[in-house]
Design a protein around this motif. Structure first.
Motif, short mmCIF file in Angstrom:
data_model
loop_
_atom_site.label_atom_id
_atom_site.label_comp_id
_atom_site.label_asym_id
_atom_site.label_seq_id
_atom_site.Cartn_x
_atom_site.Cartn_y
_atom_site.Cartn_z
N GLY A 193 0.83 -1.21 0.00
CA GLY A 193 0.00 0.00 0.00
C GLY A 193 0.86 1.25 0.00
O GLY A 193 2.10 1.20 -0.01
N SER A 194 0.20 2.38 0.02
CA SER A 194 0.90 3.67 0.03
C SER A 194 0.01 4.70 0.71
O SER A 194 -1.21 4.52 0.83
CB SER A 194 1.25 4.12 -1.38
OG SER A 194 0.07 4.36 -2.13
N TYR A 195 0.63 5.80 1.12
CA TYR A 195 -0.08 6.92 1.77
C TYR A 195 0.20 8.22 1.03
O TYR A 195 1.31 8.43 0.51
CB TYR A 195 0.39 7.14 3.21
CG TYR A 195 0.12 6.01 4.19
CD1 TYR A 195 -1.17 5.73 4.61
CD2 TYR A 195 1.17 5.27 4.71
CE1 TYR A 195 -1.41 4.72 5.54
CE2 TYR A 195 0.94 4.26 5.62
CZ TYR A 195 -0.35 3.98 6.04
OH TYR A 195 -0.57 2.98 6.94
N GLY A 268 -14.69 -8.03 -6.06
CA GLY A 268 -14.40 -7.58 -4.70
C GLY A 268 -14.52 -6.06 -4.56
O GLY A 268 -15.11 -5.38 -5.41
N GLU A 269 -13.96 -5.52 -3.50
CA GLU A 269 -13.99 -4.09 -3.24
C GLU A 269 -12.59 -3.58 -2.90
O GLU A 269 -11.78 -4.29 -2.29
CB GLU A 269 -14.92 -3.74 -2.07
CG GLU A 269 -16.41 -3.86 -2.38
CD GLU A 269 -17.24 -3.41 -1.19
OE1 GLU A 269 -18.25 -2.71 -1.42
OE2 GLU A 269 -16.89 -3.76 -0.05
N GLU A 270 -12.34 -2.37 -3.31
CA GLU A 270 -11.16 -1.66 -2.84
C GLU A 270 -11.59 -0.77 -1.68
O GLU A 270 -12.56 -0.01 -1.81
CB GLU A 270 -10.55 -0.82 -3.95
CG GLU A 270 -9.98 -1.61 -5.11
CD GLU A 270 -9.39 -0.71 -6.18
OE1 GLU A 270 -9.18 0.49 -5.88
OE2 GLU A 270 -9.16 -1.19 -7.30
N VAL A 271 -10.86 -0.89 -0.60
CA VAL A 271 -11.21 -0.11 0.60
C VAL A 271 -10.09 0.88 0.89
O VAL A 271 -8.92 0.48 1.06
CB VAL A 271 -11.44 -1.02 1.81
CG1 VAL A 271 -11.81 -0.17 3.04
CG2 VAL A 271 -12.54 -2.04 1.52
N ARG A 272 -10.44 2.14 0.93
CA ARG A 272 -9.49 3.19 1.30
C ARG A 272 -9.88 3.71 2.68
O ARG A 272 -11.06 3.93 2.97
CB ARG A 272 -9.53 4.34 0.29
CG ARG A 272 -9.33 3.95 -1.17
CD ARG A 272 -7.84 3.89 -1.52
NE ARG A 272 -7.16 2.75 -0.96
CZ ARG A 272 -7.14 1.53 -1.54
NH1 ARG A 272 -7.80 1.31 -2.67
NH2 ARG A 272 -6.47 0.54 -0.99
N GLN A 289 -3.87 4.89 0.01
CA GLN A 289 -4.24 4.85 -1.41
C GLN A 289 -3.98 3.50 -2.09
O GLN A 289 -4.26 3.36 -3.28
CB GLN A 289 -3.48 5.95 -2.16
CG GLN A 289 -3.84 7.35 -1.68
CD GLN A 289 -3.11 8.44 -2.46
OE1 GLN A 289 -2.00 8.24 -2.96
NE2 GLN A 289 -3.74 9.61 -2.56
N GLY A 290 -3.50 2.51 -1.34
CA GLY A 290 -3.29 1.18 -1.92
C GLY A 290 -2.11 1.13 -2.87
O GLY A 290 -1.35 2.11 -3.03
N TRP A 291 -1.99 -0.05 -3.51
CA TRP A 291 -0.94 -0.24 -4.51
C TRP A 291 -1.44 -1.30 -5.49
O TRP A 291 -1.61 -2.46 -5.14
CB TRP A 291 0.36 -0.72 -3.84
CG TRP A 291 1.55 -0.70 -4.75
CD1 TRP A 291 1.87 -1.64 -5.68
CD2 TRP A 291 2.56 0.30 -4.82
NE1 TRP A 291 3.02 -1.32 -6.33
CE2 TRP A 291 3.49 -0.12 -5.81
CE3 TRP A 291 2.80 1.49 -4.14
CZ2 TRP A 291 4.62 0.62 -6.14
CZ3 TRP A 291 3.93 2.21 -4.47
CH2 TRP A 291 4.82 1.79 -5.46
N GLU A 292 -1.73 -0.89 -6.71
CA GLU A 292 -2.22 -1.77 -7.76
C GLU A 292 -3.43 -2.59 -7.30
O GLU A 292 -3.48 -3.81 -7.42
CB GLU A 292 -1.10 -2.70 -8.24
CG GLU A 292 0.06 -1.95 -8.88
CD GLU A 292 1.16 -2.90 -9.35
OE1 GLU A 292 1.03 -4.13 -9.11
OE2 GLU A 292 2.14 -2.41 -9.94
N GLY A 293 -4.44 -1.86 -6.79
CA GLY A 293 -5.70 -2.50 -6.45
C GLY A 293 -5.78 -3.12 -5.06
O GLY A 293 -6.79 -3.76 -4.73
N THR A 294 -4.76 -2.96 -4.21
CA THR A 294 -4.84 -3.52 -2.85
C THR A 294 -5.77 -2.67 -2.00
O THR A 294 -6.10 -1.52 -2.33
CB THR A 294 -3.45 -3.56 -2.20
OG1 THR A 294 -2.93 -2.24 -2.10
CG2 THR A 294 -2.50 -4.43 -3.00
N SER A 295 -6.18 -3.22 -0.87
CA SER A 295 -7.05 -2.52 0.07
C SER A 295 -6.32 -2.25 1.39
O SER A 295 -5.39 -2.97 1.76
CB SER A 295 -8.32 -3.35 0.36
OG SER A 295 -9.14 -3.40 -0.78
N ALA A 296 -6.77 -1.21 2.08
CA ALA A 296 -6.15 -0.83 3.35
C ALA A 296 -6.50 -1.83 4.44
O ALA A 296 -7.59 -2.40 4.46
CB ALA A 296 -6.63 0.56 3.75
#
Length: 317
Positions: A193-195, A268-272, A289-296
């Motif tokens: 992920g990323s911020y 699925g869902e992306e969760v921020r 903000q995730g990374w290539e579709g990952t979720s927080a």
């Protein structure tokens, strides 16, 4: 009768005939004087005896007696201070003897002014800039080897075109992009992920207003399209319960239907997760903000939020 006895009687008769008997009044006066002398002597002896006993009793009891306190209401004796001796200067200038000489400015009446250090530490000063040390240092297990980059980017996602009046109170804002990995992810793998991590200094009282406006903006925007990084799907925005971070905090989530790199739905869902934290007149925002579709992951965002608060508190001191 023997001759010696007869001579004795004769001598007594001759001696008695030669003396004159005193009159009865004289005999009575002599007897009265003798009686008075005996009474006076007896009284004097009695007085001496009683006085001696009393004195002896006081001497015996004085060793064990405890001084009694003065009766209630009796003023304690006070020592009279000697009159002040005039100083040479007063004698020279004619100042009356005993009159104190006042120098300097007399104290003013009223409420004394409180100064720093008299009742405690001075109130914290609002900083005028954001240094690098205001940003937290990642835990070793979360480092990806990619250095953080400071960029002039948005600190928050758009929420139905919300505007924040508190922005007029901003002193300075700095934002950086920061990639992270989860502790269980091996080193060298793609980040998890990323911020977008920002630190903003507000003028006194304006930071609290920003958090109120942010809550209102989240509640007023339950849905909107294209919130999550280029994903055209409609996103749902929801305010989450939060607490225990800084002086105040706001946490909300953005849920968007997931899509792969080609833009196809994944099912699925992306969760921020976005958290804004106030510490005095400073607000820090972690926008995951995730990374290539990952979720927080909430646990990771919570851990990094605590590090962000610690960094600001250490900076403000």
């Amino acid at each position: 009768m023997s001759r010696e006895l007869s001579d004795l009687y004769r001598s007594l008769a001759e001696d008695a005939d030669g003396r004159t008997l005193a009159a009865p009044e004289q005999v009575r006066r002599r007897a009265d004087r003798r009686a008075r002398a005996r009474i006076t002597g007896a009284a004097l002896a009695t007085a001496l005896l009683v006085g001696g006993l009393a004195t002896g009793t006081r001497l015996v009891l004085a060793g064990d007696a405890t001084p009694l306190p003065p009766p209630a209401g009796t003023p304690a004796p006070s020592a009279t201070a000697p009159a002040p001796t005039p100083s040479p200067s007063s004698a020279a200038t004619g100042t009356p003897t005993g009159t104190p000489s006042v120098t300097g400015t007399p104290p003013t009446r009223g409420t004394p002014t409180t100064t720093a250090g008299s009742t405690g530490a001075a109130p914290p000063r609002t900083p005028t800039s954001v240094p690098d040390r205001a940003f937290f240092v990642q835990a070793a297990a979360n480092r990806t080897g990619i250095d953080p980059v400071f960029r002039d980017t948005a600190a928050l996602p758009g929420l139905c075109d919300a505007r924040y009046g508190s922005d007029a109170g901003i002193v300075q804002r700095r934002t950086r992009n920061l990639a992270y990995k989860l502790p269980q992810t091996p080193q060298g793998y793609v980040p998890d992920g990323s911020y977008a991590h920002s630190v903003t200094v507000y003028r006194p009282g304006r930071a609290n207003g920003f958090l109120r406006e942010l809550r209102a903006a989240v509640r007023a925007c339950p849905e909107q399209p294209g919130v999550s990084g280029g994903n055209p799907s409609t996103s749902r925005v929801r305010l989450l319960a939060d607490g225990g971070f800084g002086d105040d905090s706001v946490l909300f989530e953005i849920r968007t239907p997931g899509r792969d790199v080609e833009g196809e739905p994944t099912g699925g869902e992306e969760v921020r997760l976005i958290r804004a934290i106030r510490v005095g007149d400073v607000v820090t925002v972690l926008w995951e903000q995730g990374w290539e579709g990952t979720s927080a992951e909430r646990s990771q965002v919570d851990a990094d939020s605590r590090r962000a608060v610690d960094a600001i508190e250490d900076w403000l001191g």
